[in-house]
Design an enzyme around this catalytic site. Structure first.
Site, PDB file in Angstrom:
ATOM      1  N   ARG A  58       0.800  -1.152  -0.206  1.00 48.59           N
ATOM      2  CA  ARG A  58      -0.168   0.087  -0.023  1.00 48.59           C
ATOM      3  C   ARG A  58       1.031   1.138  -0.144  1.00 48.59           C
ATOM      4  O   ARG A  58       0.414   2.291  -0.307  1.00 48.59           O
ATOM      5  CB  ARG A  58      -0.622   0.174   1.120  1.00 48.59           C
ATOM      6  N   ILE A  90      -7.693   7.412  -0.665  1.00 45.45           N
ATOM      7  CA  ILE A  90      -7.365   6.092  -0.621  1.00 45.45           C
ATOM      8  C   ILE A  90      -8.447   5.252   0.583  1.00 45.45           C
ATOM      9  O   ILE A  90      -7.975   5.549   1.503  1.00 45.45           O
ATOM     10  CB  ILE A  90      -6.092   5.104  -1.245  1.00 45.45           C
ATOM     11  N   SER A  91      -9.091   4.148   0.269  1.00 46.96           N
ATOM     12  CA  SER A  91      -9.943   3.738   0.821  1.00 46.96           C
ATOM     13  C   SER A  91      -9.172   2.803   2.113  1.00 46.96           C
ATOM     14  O   SER A  91      -8.149   2.431   1.593  1.00 46.96           O
ATOM     15  CB  SER A  91     -10.683   2.598   0.783  1.00 46.96           C
ATOM     16  N   GLN A  92      -9.658   2.676   3.456  1.00 45.63           N
ATOM     17  CA  GLN A  92      -9.124   1.320   4.501  1.00 45.63           C
ATOM     18  C   GLN A  92      -8.693  -0.017   4.071  1.00 45.63           C
ATOM     19  O   GLN A  92     -10.242  -0.227   3.351  1.00 45.63           O
ATOM     20  CB  GLN A  92      -9.766   2.231   5.932  1.00 45.63           C
TER      21      GLN A  92
END
Length: 213
Positions: A34, A60-62
């Protein structure tokens, strides 16, 4: 902080504790660092289970939400997947480990160029990235086996439903942008669609047209 063995173990444990249990999804998320998709101020928080700001006012999504959405999509190795909302490119990179081919679209040219550069640097060759109004899908490559939206629509967009093959699955957040949204899984049947509500989520809204950046 690097994505070393100890960090990966912690990262995967956090995912499992939030309900990401599909072995293929966990393996894909272990393979995609990530940190490659989080730049600048927040780079040192890349492995935390939280959404982070990226360019163009997007996020940016978890990781746990990425994992749960990917799991709900039930991607197989022969699938052709359409993602609406490239963002950082992190979700598309994970899909690329599971699917035959991924098409990902974003309304922001700047995000598309940045994501494409990361894909190339990581030698990911089965993703096609392009700038367009995602609410219209990508008719030239339809039908798709799987469609994933990483932005919230008030209702599943008609063009995207039409581009899903019979037996195909679409996962998307549905709801008003300033209220609680629900993650929905839509399965296309021979006659009509089947809808499953999965969980409460919060995403940026799906906007029509192209962005300014």
């Amino acid at each position: 902080m690097s994505f070393d063995a100890a960090t990966k173990m912690q990262f995967l444990y956090a995912l499992r504790s939030k309900g990401v249990t599909d072995t293929n999804v966990l393996t894909a998320m272990e393979k995609v660092d990530r940190a490659d998709y989080v730049k600048g101020t927040f780079a040192d928080r890349a492995y935390e289970d939280m959404p982070l700001p990226i360019a163009c006012g997007q996020t940016i999504s978890q990781p746990s939400v990425v994992g749960l959405m990917t799991q709900a999509l039930q991607v197989s190795a022969r699938d052709k997947v359409l993602e609406i909302g490239t963002g950082s490119g992190y979700q598309a990179a994970i899909l690329s480990k599971l699917a035959r081919r991924v098409y990902t679209v974003d309304r922001y040219r700047r995000l598309v160029h940045a994501a494409r550069a990361v894909f190339e640097a990581n030698d990911i060759t089965n993703i096609t990235t392009f700038t367009a109004d995602g609410s219209h899908g990508f008719a030239e490559q339809a039908p798709f086996d799987r469609i994933l939206l990483t932005a919230a629509a008030e209702d599943p967009p008609g063009p995207l439903l039409a581009q899903l093959r019979v037996g195909g699955i679409m996962v998307l957040p549905v709801g008003q942008s300033d209220a609680v949204q629900s993650l929905i899984r839509v399965t296309r049947l021979e006659h009509g669609y089947d809808y499953d509500e999965l969980r409460a989520v919060r995403f940026v809204p799906l906007l029509e047209g192209l962005g300014q950046e």
